[in-house]
Enzyme design. Structure first.
Site, PDB file in Angstrom:
ATOM      1  N   ARG A 144       0.858  -1.187   0.000  1.00  7.74           N
ATOM      2  CA  ARG A 144       0.000   0.000   0.000  1.00  7.74           C
ATOM      3  C   ARG A 144       0.893   1.235   0.000  1.00  7.74           C
ATOM      4  O   ARG A 144       1.906   1.290   0.705  1.00  7.74           O
ATOM      5  CB  ARG A 144      -0.912   0.039   1.226  1.00  7.74           C
ATOM      6  CG  ARG A 144      -2.000  -1.018   1.267  1.00  7.74           C
ATOM      7  CD  ARG A 144      -3.084  -0.738   0.222  1.00  7.74           C
ATOM      8  NE  ARG A 144      -4.243  -1.605   0.382  1.00  7.74           N
ATOM      9  CZ  ARG A 144      -4.350  -2.835  -0.113  1.00  7.74           C
ATOM     10  NH1 ARG A 144      -3.327  -3.347  -0.785  1.00  7.74           N
ATOM     11  NH2 ARG A 144      -5.449  -3.536   0.063  1.00  7.74           N
TER      12      ARG A 144
ATOM     13  N   HIS B 197      -0.535  -0.920 -10.638  1.00 14.77           N
ATOM     14  CA  HIS B 197      -1.201  -1.700  -9.594  1.00 14.77           C
ATOM     15  C   HIS B 197      -1.705  -3.044 -10.130  1.00 14.77           C
ATOM     16  O   HIS B 197      -2.905  -3.304 -10.221  1.00 14.77           O
ATOM     17  CB  HIS B 197      -2.366  -0.932  -8.970  1.00 14.77           C
ATOM     18  CG  HIS B 197      -2.707  -1.448  -7.594  1.00 14.77           C
ATOM     19  ND1 HIS B 197      -3.357  -0.694  -6.655  1.00 14.77           N
ATOM     20  CD2 HIS B 197      -2.494  -2.658  -7.006  1.00 14.77           C
ATOM     21  CE1 HIS B 197      -3.531  -1.403  -5.545  1.00 14.77           C
ATOM     22  NE2 HIS B 197      -3.016  -2.615  -5.751  1.00 14.77           N
TER      23      HIS B 197
ATOM     24  N   GLU C 248      -4.959   6.670  -7.579  1.00 12.15           N
ATOM     25  CA  GLU C 248      -4.952   5.797  -8.756  1.00 12.15           C
ATOM     26  C   GLU C 248      -6.254   5.951  -9.536  1.00 12.15           C
ATOM     27  O   GLU C 248      -7.309   6.148  -8.941  1.00 12.15           O
ATOM     28  CB  GLU C 248      -4.784   4.336  -8.315  1.00 12.15           C
ATOM     29  CG  GLU C 248      -3.502   4.069  -7.548  1.00 12.15           C
ATOM     30  CD  GLU C 248      -3.374   2.623  -7.093  1.00 12.15           C
ATOM     31  OE1 GLU C 248      -4.222   1.789  -7.482  1.00 12.15           O
ATOM     32  OE2 GLU C 248      -2.435   2.304  -6.355  1.00 12.15           O
TER      33      GLU C 248
END
Length: 326
Positions: A241, A289, A270
């Protein structure tokens, strides 16, 4: 406005939920709106304010009390995967709104593989060499690939993913050290590592890889002071994270070469906006990601979502009900 329940599906960037399951039984009973682009601000409020049910891919959109207060019709929340750190579970519980999730499948091995993709890409200057060859050239004289054998791999967090990453490091001949807020020598030794202080890990590790769930004690764990401890030839990798790193401090730290290279799969906001500063740096390797994003995982998301939506629409008990971030 239709009297049928309104279901809003958010942040399905991969358009996977529609592709992995038959939605017709749900659409026969409710209105369903799919969104494959990120919504924020007024656009998000306009879309969710009349929703009876919200479906989320993991924790891509935060739902805190302020936003939930603008959703008077909300009766159900479902998210994919096993954990969500961006929902206000206390507020949802206060309003009696149930929260359910789905199975995850192979997300942990996938995250381990992505971690090593970033480590190796950084150590071997893979992005630069690929670009050189595509330009019809051979070498650029800016540095040769590094060798990881005999180097120290520092794992911040040593759960299932951390241990998988460590086993790969051992296969490369690396020495394992680890730290977490509750690490013990026995836990570290059980995974083939040695427990050290965070300061020693940062000061001595060639590769530092993050595998913690953010908590109050670990948010912005890697701040300017701690980043400055890292070796100038070190590689910092984060597939966990972004909250674990002070990202502004990381920009400044990379500019002065401590760490030497960063490999990132997670970010504060994001998807990344055009012109993202770290994307301009040669000593940064970025992926969008992808840690949990793979076919086996997403194959379970759609069926799990539709199963619970039908349970809700047809008055059956929900499965996989959750009461906290996990």
């Amino acid at each position: 406005m239709s009297n049928r329940p309104r279901i809003v599906v958010l942040d399905d960037y991969e358009d996977s939920l529609r592709r992995t399951v038959d939605w017709s039984p749900v659409q026969a009973r409710a209105e369903v709106a799919f969104h494959t682009e990120r919504l924020r601000g007024d656009k998000l409020v306009d879309e969710v304010k009349d929703a009876d049910a919200i479906v989320l891919i993991r924790d891509r959109t935060p739902f805190k009390a302020e936003l939930l207060a603008k959703m008077p019709r909300l009766k159900l929340f479902i998210f994919t995967g096993g954990r969500n750190t961006q929902l206000d579970f206390a507020e949802l519980a206060r309003r009696g709104i149930p929260v359910a999730n789905t199975e995850m499948s192979d997300s942990k091995p996938a995250t381990c593989e992505m971690t090593w993709t970033l480590i190796l890409a950084a150590a071997k200057r893979l992005e630069a060499y690929l670009a050189i060859l595509r330009r019809g050239q051979w070498r650029d004289g800016k540095g040769l690939p590094q060798v990881l054998k005999g180097q120290r791999l520092g794992l911040i967090g040593f759960g299932e993913i951390g241990k998988m990453v460590g086993k790969v490091g051992q296969a490369f001949g690396m020495e394992l050290v680890t730290w977490s807020p509750h690490m013990t020598p026995e836990r570290a030794a059980d995974g083939g590592a040695r427990s050290v202080t965070l300061e020693e890990l940062l000061q001595t590790s060639k590769v530092v890889s993050l595998h913690l769930v953010p908590a109050e004690a670990t948010r912005k764990l890697l701040n300017a002071e701690r980043l400055a401890m890292m070796r100038p030839d070190s590689i910092l990798v984060n597939t966990a994270r972004s909250a674990l790193i002070d990202m502004k401090a990381l920009e400044a730290a990379l500019a002065v070469g401590r760490p030497g290279v960063a490999g990132l799969d997670v970010y504060d906001d994001e998807p990344l906006a055009a012109g993202y500063e770290l994307a301009k740096r040669e000593n940064v390797v970025l992926t969008p990601h992808l840690g949990f994003v793979n076919d086996p995982v997403f194959a379970k998301f759609g069926p799990g979502i539709v199963e619970n939506l039908l349970n809700w629409l047809e008055g059956r008990p929900l499965v996989r009900v959750v009461t906290g971030p996990g």
